[in-house]
Scaffold this motif. Structure first.
Motif, PDB file in Angstrom:
ATOM      1  N   ARG A  21       0.932  -1.079  -0.058  1.00  0.00           N
ATOM      2  CA  ARG A  21       0.031   0.057   0.034  1.00  0.00           C
ATOM      3  C   ARG A  21       0.734   1.208  -0.082  1.00  0.00           C
ATOM      4  N   ASN A  22       2.396   1.106   0.183  1.00  0.00           N
ATOM      5  CA  ASN A  22       2.996   2.454   0.271  1.00  0.00           C
ATOM      6  C   ASN A  22       3.056   2.707  -1.389  1.00  0.00           C
ATOM      7  N   PRO A  23       2.776   3.951  -1.630  1.00  0.00           N
ATOM      8  CA  PRO A  23       2.581   4.705  -2.721  1.00  0.00           C
ATOM      9  C   PRO A  23       4.016   4.666  -3.551  1.00  0.00           C
ATOM     10  N   ASP A  24       5.242   4.442  -2.861  1.00  0.00           N
ATOM     11  CA  ASP A  24       6.447   4.441  -3.589  1.00  0.00           C
ATOM     12  C   ASP A  24       6.440   2.920  -4.301  1.00  0.00           C
ATOM     13  N   PHE A  25       5.773   2.098  -3.852  1.00  0.00           N
ATOM     14  CA  PHE A  25       5.776   0.619  -4.226  1.00  0.00           C
ATOM     15  C   PHE A  25       4.756   0.625  -5.402  1.00  0.00           C
ATOM     16  N   PHE A  26       3.523   0.810  -4.966  1.00  0.00           N
ATOM     17  CA  PHE A  26       2.376   0.567  -6.277  1.00  0.00           C
ATOM     18  C   PHE A  26       2.590   1.473  -7.262  1.00  0.00           C
ATOM     19  N   PRO A 398      -2.648   9.342 -12.231  1.00  0.00           N
ATOM     20  CA  PRO A 398      -2.233   8.842 -10.915  1.00  0.00           C
ATOM     21  C   PRO A 398      -2.377   7.306 -10.991  1.00  0.00           C
ATOM     22  N   VAL A 399      -1.863   6.348 -10.089  1.00  0.00           N
ATOM     23  CA  VAL A 399      -1.905   5.136 -10.424  1.00  0.00           C
ATOM     24  C   VAL A 399      -2.656   4.398  -9.346  1.00  0.00           C
ATOM     25  N   LYS A 400      -3.204   3.416  -9.603  1.00  0.00           N
ATOM     26  CA  LYS A 400      -4.308   2.990  -8.593  1.00  0.00           C
ATOM     27  C   LYS A 400      -3.327   2.281  -7.372  1.00  0.00           C
ATOM     28  N   ASP A 401      -4.162   2.303  -6.267  1.00  0.00           N
ATOM     29  CA  ASP A 401      -3.515   1.828  -5.353  1.00  0.00           C
ATOM     30  C   ASP A 401      -3.862   0.437  -5.040  1.00  0.00           C
ATOM     31  N   SER A 402      -3.254  -0.442  -5.964  1.00  0.00           N
ATOM     32  CA  SER A 402      -3.540  -1.751  -6.171  1.00  0.00           C
ATOM     33  C   SER A 402      -2.417  -2.497  -6.624  1.00  0.00           C
ATOM     34  N   HIS A 404      -2.201  -5.977  -7.086  1.00  0.00           N
ATOM     35  CA  HIS A 404      -2.689  -7.067  -8.054  1.00  0.00           C
ATOM     36  C   HIS A 404      -3.066  -6.461  -9.691  1.00  0.00           C
ATOM     37  N   PHE A 405      -3.821  -5.339  -9.545  1.00  0.00           N
ATOM     38  CA  PHE A 405      -4.222  -4.954 -10.971  1.00  0.00           C
ATOM     39  C   PHE A 405      -3.306  -3.452 -11.022  1.00  0.00           C
ATOM     40  N   HIS A 406      -2.267  -3.924 -11.567  1.00  0.00           N
ATOM     41  CA  HIS A 406      -1.103  -2.533 -11.939  1.00  0.00           C
ATOM     42  C   HIS A 406      -2.132  -1.605 -12.991  1.00  0.00           C
ATOM     43  N   GLY A 407      -2.551  -0.642 -12.820  1.00  0.00           N
ATOM     44  CA  GLY A 407      -3.370   0.174 -13.576  1.00  0.00           C
ATOM     45  C   GLY A 407      -3.541   1.679 -13.162  1.00  0.00           C
ATOM     46  N   LEU A 408      -4.036   2.528 -14.160  1.00  0.00           N
ATOM     47  CA  LEU A 408      -3.916   3.678 -13.940  1.00  0.00           C
ATOM     48  C   LEU A 408      -5.520   4.085 -13.170  1.00  0.00           C
TER      49      LEU A 408
END
Ligand code: HEM
Length: 415
Positions: A21-26, A398-402, A404-408
């Motif tokens: 859930r860390n924005p730097d990661f997702f 903005p990138v989704k906080d997810s 599993h589903f890496h998307g915008l």
């Protein structure tokens, strides 16, 4: 901040602590994946308390390894595994999962997959090319003059959901409802969904199943030339699909038929716009288009992780010991950027010729929709860039906080 704030690695002990859930990661998982590849591509994830695999060869091998399955209850009881009982408030969701191709293992999986496979082979799918092209043009006609668009809700979502609904013979006017049910259901595929998410996914499953019961009843009276009618009438070894199987399979095809493709279109457009490559060159020929699409699938995959159960006690070559019923995580998104497989893996390089990405998985559950998703990308991306040559990002999307589903979250473009 950097990816370093999301991840802590103890290489020699093969232990990783990672906050998804860390924005730097997702926002951009690639630096964390690079660190994992450098120190321990097979690791015990502290927060998840299970083993995860990031190396290309290992993920590819484990996906094909028949000692692992997406299901475990065909070879063990809940009691034996100490698995909790099903949650009553997930009754309708579980009823769909119980007959889902994606949640079954042979022989049940083979029977269902054989019945739908014919519709998804490349030769059949290729016939959809003119229809996908016409739809792409029609959607662009709708926003071209405005000089700006949010691409996900318009283009990226409309094309896959319309095509899969038409293939199945579901009225396309239902698209908004299909999207709503699907979005509420796929929220279940994150780590530890909340009680509210579960209740909502269950409600969506019940509504979706009810809706399809009505459609199936109508098709029984008036068969049509579509995949749902084919599934209703097809027989395998003298057996037809039950209503529960028909509904589960249709829900899976509708949901899987757009959720990932939407994000792959968004991720691809964003990657290409950032890359500095001239779109006219990237799509100069069929061959160039194919390479561009494959590199987008590798570099900006929408689905980053799938899990498997160990079907027996297993000791892997690298000494990792698993007990029957243990779950493992296979990191497709990380395998796609393994430096042992792809040179300069964090660079978008459409001319690379280094073998297949793992974005569609491998083995028994290899994505049945891969030829369809690939065709949708190969048709819709060149048309978009050709029609809107001055297209650029309005701002950093903005990138989704997810994980599993890496998307915008959204993709705002101007031209
Ligand atoms: C870019 C788009 C897509 C990506 C990245 C993708 C990815 C995947 C992956 C990785 C799996 C395997 C999961 C596992 O091994 O546990 C899978 C399975 C599946 N996909 Fe896709 N998919 C995409 C589009 C589609 C489309 C358009 C359809 C339409 C029919 C579809 C239908 C399915 C089905 C039915 C399965 C289950 C197959 C089985 O269990 O035998 N997918 N997909």
């Amino acid at each position: 901040m950097s990816a370093a704030s999301a991840i802590a690695i103890n290489g020699p002990a093969r232990r990783v602590s990672l906050d998804v859930r860390n924005p730097d990661f997702f926002r951009n998982p690639l630096p964390a994946y690079a660190a994992i590849h450098a120190q321990c591509p097979a690791f015990f994830w502290e927060e998840r308390q299970q083993w995860y695999f990031a190396g290309y060869d290992q993920v590819n091998g484990l996906l094909r390894d028949r000692r692992f399955g997406r299901q475990i209850l065909h070879v063990a009881t809940r009691d034996e595994l100490g698995m909790p009982e099903p949650k009553p408030h997930l009754k309708d969701f579980d009823a769909l999962e119980a007959h889902s191709l994606l949640e079954l293992e042979p022989p049940a999986h083979t029977r269902l997959r054989t019945l739908v496979n014919r519709a998804f082979v490349s030769r059949q799918i290729e016939q959809l090319r003119p229809e996908i092209a016409a739809l792409s043009h029609a959607v662009i006609d709708g926003f071209e003059k405005g000089g700006e668009v949010e691409l996900l809700k318009t283009y990226a979502e409309t094309i896959p959901v319309t095509i899969i609904a038409r293939m199945l013979g579901i009225p396309t006017e239902a698209a908004p409802r299909l999207l709503d049910w699907s979005h509420r259901m796929v929220k279940m595929y994150v780590f530890n969904p909340s009680f509210e998410t579960e209740l909502d996914a269950n409600q969506a499953s019940a509504e979706f199943a009810d809706y399809l019961k009505g459609i199936i009843a109508k098709k029984r009276v008036r068969p049509a030339d579509d995949l749902l009618t084919h599934m209703i009438t097809a027989e395998k070894d003298g057996e037809r699909l039950s209503d529960a199987e028909l509904i589960s399979t249709t829900v899976l095809l509708l949901n899987a038929g757009h959720e990932a493709t939407v994000h792959q279109i968004g991720n691809a457009v964003c990657t290409i716009l950032r890359s500095g490559f001239a779109p006219a060159e990237l799509f100069a020929s069929e061959d160039a288009t194919e390479r561009t699409v494959e590199e987008c699938l590798r570099f900006a995959a929408p689905l980053h992780i799938f899990e498997r159960y160990a079907l027996t006690d297993i000791e892997l070559e690298d000494g990792i010991a698993l007990k029957k019923g243990d779950k493992i995580g296979l990191m497709l998104g990380a395998a796609n950027v393994d430096p042992r497989k792809f040179s300069a893996p964090g660079t978008f390089r459409p001319d690379r010729d280094e073998g297949a990405n793992l974005s569609f998985g491998a083995g028994l559950h290899f994505c049945i929709g891969a030829p369809l998703a690939r065709l949708e990308l190969k048709v819709s991306l060149p048309i978009l860039f050709e029609r809107l040559p001055g297209m650029r990002l309005r701002h950093e999307p903005p990138v989704k906080d997810s994980f599993h589903f890496h998307g915008l979250e959204r993709l705002d473009l101007v031209w």
